[in-house]
Design a protein around this motif. Sequence first.
Motif, PDB file in Angstrom:
ATOM      1  N   HIS A 156      21.425   2.477  12.265  1.00 34.68           N
ATOM      2  CA  HIS A 156      22.507   3.414  12.583  1.00 34.68           C
ATOM      3  C   HIS A 156      23.433   3.596  11.385  1.00 34.68           C
ATOM      4  O   HIS A 156      23.855   4.708  11.068  1.00 34.68           O
ATOM      5  CB  HIS A 156      23.291   2.917  13.806  1.00 34.68           C
ATOM      6  CG  HIS A 156      22.504   2.975  15.067  1.00 34.68           C
ATOM      7  ND1 HIS A 156      21.661   1.969  15.459  1.00 34.68           N
ATOM      8  CD2 HIS A 156      22.425   3.928  16.027  1.00 34.68           C
ATOM      9  CE1 HIS A 156      21.096   2.295  16.603  1.00 34.68           C
ATOM     10  NE2 HIS A 156      21.543   3.490  16.972  1.00 34.68           N
ATOM     11  N   TYR A 202      24.142   7.046   9.322  1.00 35.37           N
ATOM     12  CA  TYR A 202      25.504   7.557   9.178  1.00 35.37           C
ATOM     13  C   TYR A 202      25.835   7.784   7.701  1.00 35.37           C
ATOM     14  O   TYR A 202      26.310   8.856   7.319  1.00 35.37           O
ATOM     15  CB  TYR A 202      26.511   6.600   9.812  1.00 35.37           C
ATOM     16  CG  TYR A 202      27.931   6.931   9.427  1.00 35.37           C
ATOM     17  CD1 TYR A 202      28.593   8.004  10.008  1.00 35.37           C
ATOM     18  CD2 TYR A 202      28.591   6.201   8.444  1.00 35.37           C
ATOM     19  CE1 TYR A 202      29.881   8.328   9.631  1.00 35.37           C
ATOM     20  CE2 TYR A 202      29.880   6.521   8.064  1.00 35.37           C
ATOM     21  CZ  TYR A 202      30.521   7.583   8.660  1.00 35.37           C
ATOM     22  OH  TYR A 202      31.788   7.906   8.279  1.00 35.37           O
ATOM     23  N   ASP A 228      17.786  11.224  18.912  1.00 36.02           N
ATOM     24  CA  ASP A 228      18.429  12.441  18.399  1.00 36.02           C
ATOM     25  C   ASP A 228      19.879  12.520  18.854  1.00 36.02           C
ATOM     26  O   ASP A 228      20.712  13.107  18.172  1.00 36.02           O
ATOM     27  CB  ASP A 228      17.672  13.690  18.873  1.00 36.02           C
ATOM     28  CG  ASP A 228      16.453  13.991  18.034  1.00 36.02           C
ATOM     29  OD1 ASP A 228      16.350  13.457  16.909  1.00 36.02           O
ATOM     30  OD2 ASP A 228      15.588  14.761  18.507  1.00 36.02           O
ATOM     31  N   THR A 229      20.176  11.932  20.003  1.00 37.15           N
ATOM     32  CA  THR A 229      21.557  11.921  20.498  1.00 37.15           C
ATOM     33  C   THR A 229      22.473  11.224  19.503  1.00 37.15           C
ATOM     34  O   THR A 229      23.554  11.733  19.188  1.00 37.15           O
ATOM     35  CB  THR A 229      21.629  11.208  21.869  1.00 37.15           C
ATOM     36  OG1 THR A 229      20.762  11.880  22.781  1.00 37.15           O
ATOM     37  CG2 THR A 229      23.043  11.194  22.410  1.00 37.15           C
ATOM     38  N   PHE A 230      22.028  10.071  18.997  1.00 35.41           N
ATOM     39  CA  PHE A 230      22.841   9.366  18.011  1.00 35.41           C
ATOM     40  C   PHE A 230      23.000  10.208  16.747  1.00 35.41           C
ATOM     41  O   PHE A 230      24.096  10.297  16.189  1.00 35.41           O
ATOM     42  CB  PHE A 230      22.235   8.002  17.639  1.00 35.41           C
ATOM     43  CG  PHE A 230      23.007   7.343  16.527  1.00 35.41           C
ATOM     44  CD1 PHE A 230      24.171   6.642  16.800  1.00 35.41           C
ATOM     45  CD2 PHE A 230      22.612   7.473  15.204  1.00 35.41           C
ATOM     46  CE1 PHE A 230      24.916   6.074  15.775  1.00 35.41           C
ATOM     47  CE2 PHE A 230      23.343   6.905  14.173  1.00 35.41           C
ATOM     48  CZ  PHE A 230      24.503   6.197  14.460  1.00 35.41           C
ATOM     49  N   ASN A 262      22.922  13.462  16.421  1.00 34.47           N
ATOM     50  CA  ASN A 262      23.864  14.557  16.702  1.00 34.47           C
ATOM     51  C   ASN A 262      25.312  14.059  16.689  1.00 34.47           C
ATOM     52  O   ASN A 262      26.199  14.722  16.139  1.00 34.47           O
ATOM     53  CB  ASN A 262      23.549  15.209  18.050  1.00 34.47           C
ATOM     54  CG  ASN A 262      22.246  15.960  18.040  1.00 34.47           C
ATOM     55  OD1 ASN A 262      21.770  16.404  16.997  1.00 34.47           O
ATOM     56  ND2 ASN A 262      21.634  16.092  19.202  1.00 34.47           N
ATOM     57  N   GLU A 263      25.531  12.892  17.295  1.00 33.74           N
ATOM     58  CA  GLU A 263      26.885  12.337  17.339  1.00 33.74           C
ATOM     59  C   GLU A 263      27.359  11.922  15.944  1.00 33.74           C
ATOM     60  O   GLU A 263      28.509  12.154  15.581  1.00 33.74           O
ATOM     61  CB  GLU A 263      26.942  11.159  18.303  1.00 33.74           C
ATOM     62  CG  GLU A 263      26.804  11.590  19.747  1.00 33.74           C
ATOM     63  CD  GLU A 263      26.674  10.430  20.719  1.00 33.74           C
ATOM     64  OE1 GLU A 263      26.580   9.260  20.281  1.00 33.74           O
ATOM     65  OE2 GLU A 263      26.650  10.703  21.933  1.00 33.74           O
ATOM     66  N   ALA A 264      26.467  11.324  15.155  1.00 40.35           N
ATOM     67  CA  ALA A 264      26.831  10.924  13.794  1.00 40.35           C
ATOM     68  C   ALA A 264      27.142  12.158  12.946  1.00 40.35           C
ATOM     69  O   ALA A 264      28.103  12.153  12.164  1.00 40.35           O
ATOM     70  CB  ALA A 264      25.710  10.109  13.159  1.00 40.35           C
ATOM     71  N   GLU A 265      26.365  13.218  13.105  1.00 41.56           N
ATOM     72  CA  GLU A 265      26.640  14.465  12.376  1.00 41.56           C
ATOM     73  C   GLU A 265      28.001  15.025  12.773  1.00 41.56           C
ATOM     74  O   GLU A 265      28.755  15.493  11.916  1.00 41.56           O
ATOM     75  CB  GLU A 265      25.537  15.487  12.633  1.00 41.56           C
ATOM     76  CG  GLU A 265      24.224  15.156  11.981  1.00 41.56           C
ATOM     77  CD  GLU A 265      23.074  16.042  12.399  1.00 41.56           C
ATOM     78  OE1 GLU A 265      22.071  16.061  11.668  1.00 41.56           O
ATOM     79  OE2 GLU A 265      23.154  16.711  13.456  1.00 41.56           O
ATOM     80  N   ALA A 266      28.318  14.964  14.060  1.00 43.70           N
ATOM     81  CA  ALA A 266      29.612  15.469  14.539  1.00 43.70           C
ATOM     82  C   ALA A 266      30.767  14.632  13.970  1.00 43.70           C
ATOM     83  O   ALA A 266      31.800  15.194  13.584  1.00 43.70           O
ATOM     84  CB  ALA A 266      29.647  15.460  16.068  1.00 43.70           C
ATOM     85  N   VAL A 267      30.582  13.317  13.895  1.00 42.66           N
ATOM     86  CA  VAL A 267      31.626  12.450  13.343  1.00 42.66           C
ATOM     87  C   VAL A 267      31.849  12.765  11.869  1.00 42.66           C
ATOM     88  O   VAL A 267      32.990  12.885  11.409  1.00 42.66           O
ATOM     89  CB  VAL A 267      31.265  10.955  13.544  1.00 42.66           C
ATOM     90  CG1 VAL A 267      32.142  10.049  12.706  1.00 42.66           C
ATOM     91  CG2 VAL A 267      31.364  10.587  15.010  1.00 42.66           C
TER      92      VAL A 267
END
Length: 127
Positions: A38, A42, A73-75, A77-82
């Motif tokens: 992870h 990131y 892919d959920t992680f 997407n969330e990392a990209e958003a962060v």
Amino acid sequence: RRATTEYSSVLSEQRAKLWQELKAMRDDAFCKKANVGHLLLYFGILSAAADGYYSSDEKERTREVASALGISDTFVNEAEAVVLAEKNIQGLRQTLLSPSVFRTMFEPSSGLARGPPRGPDSSRKKK
């Protein structure tokens, strides 16, 4: 042309080694516990977006690495958003703290030159 073929061959070998290392990392107990995959993703996204543009090719490669590490892919997407949110906040901070903002902030017309607003207690006379 021969040099290009040799370079391509070396690149393919290096890519194969990288994939093997990623898969080994995915299965390593310490790496699982420490969420190394992870963190790798990131910081990879952060690095890819450092130039201000996170291209579709970079997104595709990120998902390939995530898949190799067994990360959803959920992680991703969330990392990209962060990372995007952090970049936006960084831009706002730079704008807010730029010297030109300070110069205009304390002009008499801005209302801030008088100082901070006073609350109800500050208007009382001290005895």
